[in-house]
Scaffold this motif. Structure first.
Motif, PDB file in Angstrom:
ATOM      1  N   ILE A   6       0.824  -1.210   0.000  1.00  0.00           N
ATOM      2  CA  ILE A   6       0.000   0.000   0.000  1.00  0.00           C
ATOM      3  C   ILE A   6       0.856   1.258   0.000  1.00  0.00           C
ATOM      4  CG2 ILE A   6      -0.376   0.578   2.445  1.00  0.00           C
ATOM      5  CD1 ILE A   6      -3.039   0.187  -0.325  1.00  0.00           C
ATOM      6  N   THR A   7       2.024   1.217   0.652  1.00  0.00           N
ATOM      7  CA  THR A   7       2.887   2.391   0.567  1.00  0.00           C
ATOM      8  C   THR A   7       3.466   2.526  -0.840  1.00  0.00           C
ATOM      9  OG1 THR A   7       4.730   1.091   1.470  1.00  0.00           O
ATOM     10  CG2 THR A   7       3.489   2.453   3.012  1.00  0.00           C
ATOM     11  N   GLY A   8       3.654   1.395  -1.522  1.00  0.00           N
ATOM     12  CA  GLY A   8       4.055   1.461  -2.923  1.00  0.00           C
ATOM     13  C   GLY A   8       2.995   2.125  -3.779  1.00  0.00           C
ATOM     14  N   ALA A  32       5.985   2.403 -11.497  1.00  0.00           N
ATOM     15  CA  ALA A  32       5.858   0.959 -11.302  1.00  0.00           C
ATOM     16  C   ALA A  32       6.845   0.449 -10.259  1.00  0.00           C
ATOM     17  CB  ALA A  32       6.074   0.235 -12.628  1.00  0.00           C
ATOM     18  N   GLY A  33       8.043   1.035 -10.229  1.00  0.00           N
ATOM     19  CA  GLY A  33       9.047   0.596  -9.270  1.00  0.00           C
ATOM     20  C   GLY A  33       8.593   0.764  -7.839  1.00  0.00           C
ATOM     21  N   ARG A  34       7.800   1.785  -7.566  1.00  0.00           N
ATOM     22  CA  ARG A  34       7.306   2.041  -6.219  1.00  0.00           C
ATOM     23  C   ARG A  34       6.380   0.924  -5.755  1.00  0.00           C
ATOM     24  NH1 ARG A  34       7.712   8.074  -5.568  1.00  0.00           N
ATOM     25  NH2 ARG A  34       9.141   8.618  -7.249  1.00  0.00           N
ATOM     26  N   ILE A  35       5.643   0.364  -6.687  1.00  0.00           N
ATOM     27  CA  ILE A  35       4.715  -0.711  -6.344  1.00  0.00           C
ATOM     28  C   ILE A  35       5.426  -2.061  -6.356  1.00  0.00           C
ATOM     29  CG2 ILE A  35       2.572  -1.851  -7.029  1.00  0.00           C
ATOM     30  CD1 ILE A  35       1.835   0.855  -8.432  1.00  0.00           C
ATOM     31  N   VAL A  36       6.208  -2.310  -7.407  1.00  0.00           N
ATOM     32  CA  VAL A  36       6.876  -3.610  -7.576  1.00  0.00           C
ATOM     33  C   VAL A  36       7.870  -3.880  -6.448  1.00  0.00           C
ATOM     34  CG1 VAL A  36       8.463  -4.920  -9.029  1.00  0.00           C
ATOM     35  CG2 VAL A  36       6.561  -3.665 -10.073  1.00  0.00           C
ATOM     36  N   TRP A  37       8.773  -2.933  -6.206  1.00  0.00           N
ATOM     37  CA  TRP A  37       9.795  -3.151  -5.182  1.00  0.00           C
ATOM     38  C   TRP A  37       9.199  -3.198  -3.780  1.00  0.00           C
ATOM     39  CZ3 TRP A  37      14.309  -5.152  -6.080  1.00  0.00           C
ATOM     40  CH2 TRP A  37      14.970  -4.918  -7.271  1.00  0.00           C
ATOM     41  N   ALA A  38       8.138  -2.408  -3.540  1.00  0.00           N
ATOM     42  CA  ALA A  38       7.491  -2.452  -2.227  1.00  0.00           C
ATOM     43  C   ALA A  38       6.901  -3.835  -1.980  1.00  0.00           C
ATOM     44  CB  ALA A  38       6.403  -1.388  -2.143  1.00  0.00           C
ATOM     45  N   ILE A  67       7.945  -6.626  -3.427  1.00  0.00           N
ATOM     46  CA  ILE A  67       9.085  -7.541  -3.274  1.00  0.00           C
ATOM     47  C   ILE A  67       9.638  -7.473  -1.854  1.00  0.00           C
ATOM     48  CG2 ILE A  67      11.494  -7.919  -3.968  1.00  0.00           C
ATOM     49  CD1 ILE A  67      10.661  -7.094  -6.814  1.00  0.00           C
ATOM     50  N   SER A  68       9.686  -6.266  -1.295  1.00  0.00           N
ATOM     51  CA  SER A  68      10.260  -6.110   0.052  1.00  0.00           C
ATOM     52  C   SER A  68       9.433  -6.830   1.105  1.00  0.00           C
ATOM     53  CB  SER A  68      10.389  -4.620   0.403  1.00  0.00           C
ATOM     54  OG  SER A  68       9.131  -4.053   0.728  1.00  0.00           O
ATOM     55  N   ASP A  69       8.136  -6.977   0.866  1.00  0.00           N
ATOM     56  CA  ASP A  69       7.302  -7.746   1.792  1.00  0.00           C
ATOM     57  C   ASP A  69       7.708  -9.216   1.811  1.00  0.00           C
ATOM     58  OD1 ASP A  69       5.716  -5.714   2.776  1.00  0.00           O
ATOM     59  OD2 ASP A  69       4.118  -5.987   1.306  1.00  0.00           O
ATOM     60  N   ARG A  70       8.305  -9.673   0.725  1.00  0.00           N
ATOM     61  CA  ARG A  70       8.652 -11.090   0.589  1.00  0.00           C
ATOM     62  C   ARG A  70      10.105 -11.389   0.952  1.00  0.00           C
ATOM     63  NH1 ARG A  70       5.052 -14.292  -2.146  1.00  0.00           N
ATOM     64  NH2 ARG A  70       3.227 -13.249  -3.004  1.00  0.00           N
ATOM     65  N   ILE A  71      11.028 -10.561   0.476  1.00  0.00           N
ATOM     66  CA  ILE A  71      12.447 -10.893   0.676  1.00  0.00           C
ATOM     67  C   ILE A  71      13.101 -10.072   1.778  1.00  0.00           C
ATOM     68  CG2 ILE A  71      12.621 -11.518  -1.774  1.00  0.00           C
ATOM     69  CD1 ILE A  71      14.395  -9.020  -2.147  1.00  0.00           C
ATOM     70  N   GLY A  72      12.413  -9.063   2.293  1.00  0.00           N
ATOM     71  CA  GLY A  72      12.978  -8.217   3.333  1.00  0.00           C
ATOM     72  C   GLY A  72      13.394  -6.859   2.809  1.00  0.00           C
ATOM     73  N   ARG A  73      13.357  -5.859   3.695  1.00  0.00           N
ATOM     74  CA  ARG A  73      13.618  -4.479   3.272  1.00  0.00           C
ATOM     75  C   ARG A  73      15.070  -4.259   2.866  1.00  0.00           C
ATOM     76  NH1 ARG A  73       8.180  -4.417   3.207  1.00  0.00           N
ATOM     77  NH2 ARG A  73       7.259  -4.153   5.269  1.00  0.00           N
ATOM     78  N   GLY A 100       9.026   3.571  -2.714  1.00  0.00           N
ATOM     79  CA  GLY A 100       7.959   2.633  -2.406  1.00  0.00           C
ATOM     80  C   GLY A 100       8.270   1.780  -1.196  1.00  0.00           C
ATOM     81  N   THR A 101       9.539   1.506  -0.965  1.00  0.00           N
ATOM     82  CA  THR A 101       9.958   0.598   0.100  1.00  0.00           C
ATOM     83  C   THR A 101      10.246   1.303   1.413  1.00  0.00           C
ATOM     84  OG1 THR A 101      10.928  -0.843  -1.588  1.00  0.00           O
ATOM     85  CG2 THR A 101      11.601  -1.238   0.674  1.00  0.00           C
ATOM     86  N   MET A 102      10.764   2.524   1.376  1.00  0.00           N
ATOM     87  CA  MET A 102      11.212   3.175   2.609  1.00  0.00           C
ATOM     88  C   MET A 102      10.087   3.500   3.598  1.00  0.00           C
ATOM     89  SD  MET A 102      13.839   3.873   4.329  1.00  0.00           S
ATOM     90  CE  MET A 102      15.311   4.052   3.302  1.00  0.00           C
TER      91      MET A 102
END
Length: 428
Positions: free
Chosen positions: A152-154, A289-295, A297-303, A346-348
Protein backbone atom coordinates in the motif's frame (compact mmCIF):
# COMPACT_ATOMS: atom_id res chain seq x y z
CA UNK A 1 -11.81 2.06 22.77
CA UNK A 2 -14.28 -0.77 22.37
CA UNK A 3 -15.72 -1.36 18.93
CA UNK A 4 -19.25 -0.14 18.39
CA UNK A 5 -21.58 -2.46 16.52
CA UNK A 6 -23.73 -1.59 13.56
CA UNK A 7 -27.36 -2.17 14.51
CA UNK A 8 -28.72 -5.53 13.46
CA UNK A 9 -25.52 -6.67 11.74
CA UNK A 10 -23.23 -7.77 14.52
CA UNK A 11 -20.31 -6.28 12.51
CA UNK A 12 -18.04 -3.83 14.28
CA UNK A 13 -18.24 -0.36 12.77
CA UNK A 14 -14.48 0.06 12.17
CA UNK A 15 -14.34 -3.28 10.36
CA UNK A 16 -17.39 -2.48 8.23
CA UNK A 17 -15.63 0.65 6.95
CA UNK A 18 -12.70 -1.26 5.49
CA UNK A 19 -14.56 -1.65 2.21
CA UNK A 20 -14.37 2.14 1.76
CA UNK A 21 -10.63 2.34 2.32
CA UNK A 22 -9.88 1.84 -1.38
CA UNK A 23 -11.54 5.19 -2.11
CA UNK A 24 -8.72 6.78 -0.16
CA UNK A 25 -6.20 4.96 -2.35
CA UNK A 26 -7.88 6.45 -5.43
CA UNK A 27 -7.75 9.92 -3.88
CA UNK A 28 -4.10 9.44 -2.98
CA UNK A 29 -3.23 8.42 -6.54
CA UNK A 30 -4.98 11.50 -7.96
CA UNK A 31 -3.11 13.83 -5.62
CA UNK A 32 0.20 12.12 -6.33
CA UNK A 33 -0.32 12.25 -10.10
CA UNK A 34 -0.60 16.03 -9.79
CA UNK A 35 2.48 16.65 -7.65
CA UNK A 36 4.47 13.97 -9.51
CA UNK A 37 4.55 16.21 -12.55
CA UNK A 38 7.76 17.62 -11.07
CA UNK A 39 9.61 14.63 -12.57
CA UNK A 40 8.94 15.91 -16.08
CA UNK A 41 11.24 18.87 -15.44
CA UNK A 42 13.87 17.74 -17.95
CA UNK A 43 11.35 18.47 -20.74
CA UNK A 44 10.92 22.06 -19.54
CA UNK A 45 14.56 22.48 -18.56
CA UNK A 46 15.65 21.40 -22.03
CA UNK A 47 13.32 23.95 -23.62
CA UNK A 48 14.72 26.70 -21.39
CA UNK A 49 18.17 25.92 -22.74
CA UNK A 50 16.98 26.25 -26.34
CA UNK A 51 14.65 29.28 -26.20
CA UNK A 52 16.27 32.54 -27.31
CA UNK A 53 14.77 34.45 -24.37
CA UNK A 54 16.27 32.02 -21.85
CA UNK A 55 19.36 30.15 -23.19
CA UNK A 56 20.15 28.60 -19.82
CA UNK A 57 23.20 26.38 -19.29
CA UNK A 58 22.82 22.87 -17.87
CA UNK A 59 23.40 23.88 -14.26
CA UNK A 60 21.06 26.88 -14.52
CA UNK A 61 18.36 24.80 -16.23
CA UNK A 62 18.57 22.13 -13.53
CA UNK A 63 18.47 24.57 -10.59
CA UNK A 64 14.68 25.17 -10.33
CA UNK A 65 14.16 21.39 -10.14
CA UNK A 66 16.99 21.05 -7.62
CA UNK A 67 15.54 23.80 -5.41
CA UNK A 68 12.09 22.21 -5.63
CA UNK A 69 13.38 18.84 -4.47
CA UNK A 70 15.46 20.57 -1.81
CA UNK A 71 12.32 22.20 -0.36
CA UNK A 72 10.47 18.88 -0.12
CA UNK A 73 12.01 18.03 3.24
CA UNK A 74 10.80 21.25 4.87
CA UNK A 75 7.28 20.71 3.56
CA UNK A 76 7.16 17.02 4.42
CA UNK A 77 8.43 17.55 7.96
CA UNK A 78 5.85 20.25 8.73
CA UNK A 79 3.09 18.40 6.89
CA UNK A 80 3.86 15.16 8.71
CA UNK A 81 3.76 16.81 12.14
CA UNK A 82 0.53 18.69 11.44
CA UNK A 83 -1.10 15.57 9.98
CA UNK A 84 -0.24 13.48 13.03
CA UNK A 85 -2.00 16.07 15.22
CA UNK A 86 -4.83 17.36 13.04
CA UNK A 87 -5.55 14.73 10.40
CA UNK A 88 -4.71 14.37 6.70
CA UNK A 89 -7.38 16.25 4.75
CA UNK A 90 -6.50 19.84 5.66
CA UNK A 91 -2.78 19.24 5.17
CA UNK A 92 -3.26 17.61 1.76
CA UNK A 93 -5.63 20.36 0.55
CA UNK A 94 -3.18 23.07 1.66
CA UNK A 95 -0.18 21.29 0.14
CA UNK A 96 -1.88 20.76 -3.21
CA UNK A 97 -2.94 24.41 -3.34
CA UNK A 98 0.55 25.70 -2.50
CA UNK A 99 2.13 23.36 -5.06
CA UNK A 100 -0.19 24.48 -7.86
CA UNK A 101 0.23 28.11 -6.80
CA UNK A 102 3.99 27.83 -7.23
CA UNK A 103 3.56 26.43 -10.75
CA UNK A 104 1.18 29.29 -11.62
CA UNK A 105 3.68 31.80 -10.22
CA UNK A 106 6.40 30.30 -12.44
CA UNK A 107 4.15 30.86 -15.48
CA UNK A 108 4.68 34.62 -15.03
CA UNK A 109 8.41 34.31 -15.88
CA UNK A 110 9.01 35.52 -19.44
CA UNK A 111 12.76 35.32 -19.94
CA UNK A 112 16.17 35.12 -18.33
CA UNK A 113 15.55 38.40 -16.48
CA UNK A 114 12.73 36.58 -14.63
CA UNK A 115 14.90 33.59 -13.72
CA UNK A 116 14.48 34.42 -10.03
CA UNK A 117 10.71 34.03 -10.42
CA UNK A 118 11.25 30.52 -11.78
CA UNK A 119 13.40 29.68 -8.75
CA UNK A 120 10.88 31.12 -6.29
CA UNK A 121 7.73 29.78 -7.94
CA UNK A 122 8.71 26.37 -9.28
CA UNK A 123 11.53 25.85 -6.79
CA UNK A 124 10.69 27.27 -3.36
CA UNK A 125 6.88 27.53 -3.32
CA UNK A 126 6.04 24.50 -5.43
CA UNK A 127 8.65 22.31 -3.73
CA UNK A 128 7.35 23.22 -0.27
CA UNK A 129 3.75 22.45 -1.28
CA UNK A 130 4.86 19.18 -2.87
CA UNK A 131 6.48 17.98 0.35
CA UNK A 132 3.56 19.20 2.46
CA UNK A 133 1.13 17.11 0.41
CA UNK A 134 3.37 14.13 -0.42
CA UNK A 135 3.77 12.82 3.13
CA UNK A 136 0.02 12.73 3.84
CA UNK A 137 -1.23 9.67 1.92
CA UNK A 138 1.83 7.64 2.92
CA UNK A 139 1.20 7.98 6.64
CA UNK A 140 -2.59 7.84 6.27
CA UNK A 141 -2.79 4.67 4.17
CA UNK A 142 -0.42 2.71 6.40
CA UNK A 143 -3.00 3.20 9.16
CA UNK A 144 -5.83 2.01 6.91
CA UNK A 145 -3.88 -0.98 5.53
CA UNK A 146 -1.84 -2.58 8.33
CA UNK A 147 -2.37 -5.89 6.50
CA UNK A 148 -0.70 -4.69 3.25
CA UNK A 149 1.88 -2.24 4.53
CA UNK A 150 4.55 -2.68 1.87
CA UNK A 151 2.18 -2.89 -1.11
CA UNK A 152 0.00 0.00 0.00
CA UNK A 153 2.89 2.39 0.57
CA UNK A 154 4.05 1.46 -2.92
CA UNK A 155 0.64 2.37 -4.27
CA UNK A 156 0.56 5.51 -2.13
CA UNK A 157 3.62 6.90 -3.88
CA UNK A 158 3.14 5.08 -7.20
CA UNK A 159 0.97 7.87 -8.55
CA UNK A 160 3.80 10.30 -7.88
CA UNK A 161 6.09 8.34 -10.16
CA UNK A 162 3.40 8.12 -12.83
CA UNK A 163 2.83 11.89 -12.74
CA UNK A 164 5.49 12.54 -15.36
CA UNK A 165 3.91 9.96 -17.68
CA UNK A 166 1.09 12.44 -18.16
CA UNK A 167 2.99 15.68 -17.71
CA UNK A 168 5.99 15.00 -20.02
CA UNK A 169 4.09 14.65 -23.33
CA UNK A 170 1.53 17.30 -22.36
CA UNK A 171 4.28 19.75 -21.39
CA UNK A 172 6.12 19.06 -24.67
CA UNK A 173 2.91 19.64 -26.64
CA UNK A 174 2.32 22.92 -24.81
CA UNK A 175 5.91 24.03 -25.36
CA UNK A 176 5.78 23.14 -29.06
CA UNK A 177 2.90 25.60 -29.48
CA UNK A 178 5.28 28.44 -28.53
CA UNK A 179 8.89 27.19 -28.24
CA UNK A 180 10.20 30.68 -27.45
CA UNK A 181 8.00 30.92 -24.35
CA UNK A 182 8.31 27.54 -22.63
CA UNK A 183 7.11 28.82 -19.25
CA UNK A 184 3.67 29.50 -20.77
CA UNK A 185 3.08 25.75 -20.30
CA UNK A 186 2.96 26.30 -16.53
CA UNK A 187 -0.42 28.08 -16.61
CA UNK A 188 -2.58 25.19 -17.90
CA UNK A 189 -0.46 22.67 -16.01
CA UNK A 190 -0.87 24.57 -12.72
CA UNK A 191 -4.63 24.80 -13.11
CA UNK A 192 -4.90 21.09 -13.90
CA UNK A 193 -2.72 20.22 -10.90
CA UNK A 194 -4.92 22.32 -8.63
CA UNK A 195 -8.11 20.55 -9.68
CA UNK A 196 -6.55 17.08 -9.37
CA UNK A 197 -4.97 17.75 -5.97
CA UNK A 198 -8.11 19.21 -4.43
CA UNK A 199 -10.31 16.42 -5.78
CA UNK A 200 -8.00 13.72 -4.44
CA UNK A 201 -7.39 15.29 -1.03
CA UNK A 202 -11.08 15.94 -0.39
CA UNK A 203 -11.70 12.27 0.56
CA UNK A 204 -8.78 11.92 2.99
CA UNK A 205 -9.41 10.93 6.60
CA UNK A 206 -7.79 8.85 9.30
CA UNK A 207 -9.36 5.54 10.36
CA UNK A 208 -11.64 5.68 13.43
CA UNK A 209 -10.25 4.85 16.84
CA UNK A 210 -10.20 1.10 17.39
CA UNK A 211 -10.12 0.42 13.64
CA UNK A 212 -9.38 -3.18 12.65
CA UNK A 213 -9.14 -5.11 9.40
CA UNK A 214 -11.28 -8.29 9.38
CA UNK A 215 -9.14 -11.42 9.49
CA UNK A 216 -5.88 -9.56 10.17
CA UNK A 217 -4.04 -10.13 13.41
CA UNK A 218 -1.15 -7.74 14.08
CA UNK A 219 2.12 -9.40 15.13
CA UNK A 220 2.49 -9.94 18.85
CA UNK A 221 4.62 -7.35 20.58
CA UNK A 222 7.90 -8.28 22.18
CA UNK A 223 9.29 -6.61 25.26
CA UNK A 224 7.22 -3.90 26.92
CA UNK A 225 4.60 -1.95 25.02
CA UNK A 226 3.97 -1.86 21.30
CA UNK A 227 7.46 -0.62 20.44
CA UNK A 228 6.17 2.49 18.65
CA UNK A 229 8.74 5.29 18.74
CA UNK A 230 8.12 8.98 19.17
CA UNK A 231 9.92 11.31 16.77
CA UNK A 232 12.56 12.24 19.36
CA UNK A 233 13.09 8.57 20.25
CA UNK A 234 13.55 7.62 16.59
CA UNK A 235 16.12 10.38 16.16
CA UNK A 236 18.15 8.93 19.02
CA UNK A 237 18.61 5.62 17.21
CA UNK A 238 21.38 4.88 14.69
CA UNK A 239 18.77 3.19 12.49
CA UNK A 240 17.08 6.48 11.61
CA UNK A 241 20.36 7.89 10.29
CA UNK A 242 21.28 4.69 8.45
CA UNK A 243 17.89 4.54 6.71
CA UNK A 244 18.12 8.23 5.80
CA UNK A 245 21.61 7.66 4.37
CA UNK A 246 20.35 4.73 2.26
CA UNK A 247 17.50 6.89 0.94
CA UNK A 248 19.86 9.80 0.22
CA UNK A 249 22.32 7.69 -1.76
CA UNK A 250 19.64 5.83 -3.71
CA UNK A 251 17.93 9.11 -4.62
CA UNK A 252 21.25 10.68 -5.66
CA UNK A 253 21.90 7.81 -8.06
CA UNK A 254 18.55 7.78 -9.80
CA UNK A 255 17.89 11.50 -9.88
CA UNK A 256 21.27 12.18 -11.50
CA UNK A 257 19.77 10.60 -14.61
CA UNK A 258 16.23 11.92 -14.14
CA UNK A 259 17.47 15.51 -14.04
CA UNK A 260 19.37 14.96 -17.31
CA UNK A 261 17.09 12.40 -18.96
CA UNK A 262 16.07 14.35 -22.04
CA UNK A 263 19.58 15.62 -22.84
CA UNK A 264 21.08 12.18 -22.15
CA UNK A 265 18.64 10.53 -24.55
CA UNK A 266 19.56 12.93 -27.36
CA UNK A 267 23.32 13.08 -26.71
CA UNK A 268 24.00 9.41 -25.87
CA UNK A 269 21.42 7.50 -27.90
CA UNK A 270 20.63 10.00 -30.68
CA UNK A 271 16.93 10.58 -29.92
CA UNK A 272 15.25 13.58 -31.50
CA UNK A 273 13.97 16.33 -29.17
CA UNK A 274 10.40 15.07 -29.52
CA UNK A 275 11.50 11.46 -29.19
CA UNK A 276 13.48 12.26 -26.06
CA UNK A 277 10.43 13.90 -24.48
CA UNK A 278 8.40 10.79 -25.29
CA UNK A 279 11.08 8.60 -23.71
CA UNK A 280 10.98 10.71 -20.54
CA UNK A 281 7.26 9.99 -20.35
CA UNK A 282 7.77 6.27 -20.92
CA UNK A 283 10.53 6.10 -18.32
CA UNK A 284 8.21 7.74 -15.79
CA UNK A 285 6.05 4.62 -16.03
CA UNK A 286 8.96 2.66 -14.57
CA UNK A 287 9.44 5.26 -11.82
CA UNK A 288 5.82 4.72 -10.81
CA UNK A 289 5.86 0.96 -11.30
CA UNK A 290 9.05 0.60 -9.27
CA UNK A 291 7.31 2.04 -6.22
CA UNK A 292 4.71 -0.71 -6.34
CA UNK A 293 6.88 -3.61 -7.58
CA UNK A 294 9.79 -3.15 -5.18
CA UNK A 295 7.49 -2.45 -2.23
CA UNK A 296 5.75 -5.76 -2.87
CA UNK A 297 9.09 -7.54 -3.27
CA UNK A 298 10.26 -6.11 0.05
CA UNK A 299 7.30 -7.75 1.79
CA UNK A 300 8.65 -11.09 0.59
CA UNK A 301 12.45 -10.89 0.68
CA UNK A 302 12.98 -8.22 3.33
CA UNK A 303 13.62 -4.48 3.27
CA UNK A 304 17.41 -4.45 3.39
CA UNK A 305 17.81 -7.13 0.73
CA UNK A 306 15.52 -5.03 -1.43
CA UNK A 307 17.60 -1.90 -0.94
CA UNK A 308 20.80 -3.84 -1.68
CA UNK A 309 19.32 -5.00 -4.99
CA UNK A 310 18.12 -1.48 -5.81
CA UNK A 311 21.54 0.08 -5.24
CA UNK A 312 23.43 -2.63 -7.15
CA UNK A 313 21.17 -2.37 -10.19
CA UNK A 314 21.33 1.43 -10.21
CA UNK A 315 25.11 1.41 -9.94
CA UNK A 316 25.69 -1.14 -12.71
CA UNK A 317 23.21 0.48 -15.11
CA UNK A 318 24.57 4.01 -14.54
CA UNK A 319 28.10 2.83 -15.33
CA UNK A 320 26.88 1.11 -18.51
CA UNK A 321 24.55 3.92 -19.66
CA UNK A 322 27.05 6.24 -21.41
CA UNK A 323 28.16 3.30 -23.58
CA UNK A 324 24.62 2.54 -24.79
CA UNK A 325 24.86 3.65 -28.41
CA UNK A 326 21.50 2.21 -29.45
CA UNK A 327 18.16 3.69 -28.49
CA UNK A 328 16.88 0.32 -27.27
CA UNK A 329 19.80 -0.38 -24.92
CA UNK A 330 19.70 3.16 -23.56
CA UNK A 331 15.98 2.86 -22.86
CA UNK A 332 16.36 -0.52 -21.12
CA UNK A 333 19.18 0.69 -18.86
CA UNK A 334 17.39 3.95 -18.06
CA UNK A 335 14.16 2.05 -17.34
CA UNK A 336 15.93 -0.13 -14.77
CA UNK A 337 17.41 2.98 -13.11
CA UNK A 338 13.97 4.62 -12.97
CA UNK A 339 12.44 1.38 -11.65
CA UNK A 340 14.99 1.25 -8.83
CA UNK A 341 14.71 4.97 -8.10
CA UNK A 342 10.97 4.60 -7.61
CA UNK A 343 11.52 1.43 -5.61
CA UNK A 344 13.37 3.30 -2.87
CA UNK A 345 10.37 5.55 -2.31
CA UNK A 346 7.96 2.63 -2.41
CA UNK A 347 9.96 0.60 0.10
CA UNK A 348 11.21 3.17 2.61
CA UNK A 349 7.84 4.19 4.17
CA UNK A 350 7.09 0.57 5.09
CA UNK A 351 10.68 0.18 6.31
CA UNK A 352 10.29 3.21 8.59
CA UNK A 353 7.01 1.75 9.84
CA UNK A 354 8.74 -1.57 10.58
CA UNK A 355 11.57 0.13 12.44
CA UNK A 356 9.68 2.83 14.37
CA UNK A 357 5.94 2.03 14.29
CA UNK A 358 2.97 3.97 12.92
CA UNK A 359 2.01 6.22 15.82
CA UNK A 360 4.18 9.13 14.65
CA UNK A 361 4.77 7.80 11.15
CA UNK A 362 4.07 11.12 9.44
CA UNK A 363 6.64 13.10 11.39
CA UNK A 364 9.30 10.35 11.46
CA UNK A 365 9.17 9.60 7.74
CA UNK A 366 8.68 13.28 6.99
CA UNK A 367 12.00 13.98 8.68
CA UNK A 368 13.58 11.07 6.84
CA UNK A 369 12.71 12.75 3.56
CA UNK A 370 15.64 15.06 4.15
CA UNK A 371 17.36 12.22 2.28
CA UNK A 372 15.19 13.03 -0.76
CA UNK A 373 16.14 16.69 -0.56
CA UNK A 374 19.85 15.99 -0.03
CA UNK A 375 19.91 13.40 -2.81
CA UNK A 376 17.84 15.69 -5.01
CA UNK A 377 20.47 18.38 -4.64
CA UNK A 378 23.59 16.20 -4.80
CA UNK A 379 22.57 14.06 -7.78
CA UNK A 380 21.62 16.83 -10.24
CA UNK A 381 24.44 19.16 -9.13
CA UNK A 382 27.13 16.48 -9.43
CA UNK A 383 25.75 15.17 -12.72
CA UNK A 384 25.33 18.57 -14.37
CA UNK A 385 28.73 19.77 -13.15
CA UNK A 386 30.59 16.66 -14.35
CA UNK A 387 28.73 16.47 -17.67
CA UNK A 388 29.36 20.17 -18.32
CA UNK A 389 29.43 21.69 -21.75
CA UNK A 390 31.78 18.94 -22.93
CA UNK A 391 29.00 16.35 -22.44
CA UNK A 392 31.21 14.11 -20.29
CA UNK A 393 28.50 11.56 -19.56
CA UNK A 394 30.95 8.70 -18.95
CA UNK A 395 32.73 10.53 -16.13
CA UNK A 396 29.47 11.72 -14.56
CA UNK A 397 27.47 8.50 -14.59
CA UNK A 398 30.45 6.29 -13.72
CA UNK A 399 31.17 8.42 -10.65
CA UNK A 400 27.57 8.26 -9.45
CA UNK A 401 27.35 4.54 -10.25
CA UNK A 402 30.43 3.67 -8.18
CA UNK A 403 29.01 5.62 -5.22
CA UNK A 404 25.76 3.63 -5.50
CA UNK A 405 27.64 0.33 -5.48
CA UNK A 406 29.66 1.36 -2.43
CA UNK A 407 26.43 2.29 -0.65
CA UNK A 408 25.31 -1.35 -0.61
CA UNK A 409 27.48 -1.81 2.51
CA UNK A 410 24.95 0.20 4.54
CA UNK A 411 22.24 -2.40 3.97
CA UNK A 412 24.30 -5.05 5.78
CA UNK A 413 24.69 -3.03 8.99
CA UNK A 414 21.14 -1.66 9.29
CA UNK A 415 19.04 -3.80 11.65
CA UNK A 416 15.54 -3.41 13.15
CA UNK A 417 15.67 -1.85 16.65
CA UNK A 418 15.50 -4.46 19.39
CA UNK A 419 12.32 -3.01 20.91
CA UNK A 420 10.22 -3.42 17.78
CA UNK A 421 7.74 -6.22 17.12
CA UNK A 422 9.18 -9.53 16.02
CA UNK A 423 6.84 -9.74 13.04
CA UNK A 424 7.31 -6.19 11.83
CA UNK A 425 10.74 -6.54 10.29
CA UNK A 426 9.60 -7.11 6.72
CA UNK A 427 11.70 -10.30 6.78
CA UNK A 428 14.69 -8.09 7.52
Amino acid sequence: MAHTHTAGTGVSEPSARTRNRWLLVAGALLLQLAIGGVYAWSVIGGALGEADSWQLGKVQAALPFTVSVGMIFIGSFLGGRIQDDHGPRLVALAGGTIYAGGILLASLANGSDDYWLLIVGYGVVSGFGLGFAYIVPIAMLQKWFPDKKGLITGLAVGGFGFGAVITAPVAQWLIDRDPQDPTSAFLPLGLAYLVMALAGASVFRNPPEGYTVPGYEPPAATGDGSGDYSTSEALRTPQWYLLTAILTLSVSAGISLISQAKASATDIAGFSVTGAAAVVGVLAIFNGAGRIVWAGISDRIGRMRTFAAILVLQGVCLIALPHAGSALLFTVLAAIIYLCYGGAFGTMPATAGDYFGLRDAGAIYGLMLIGWSLGGILGPVVASALIGEDKAYTVAYTTVGVIALASVALTFVTKVPAGRRAGDAGHA
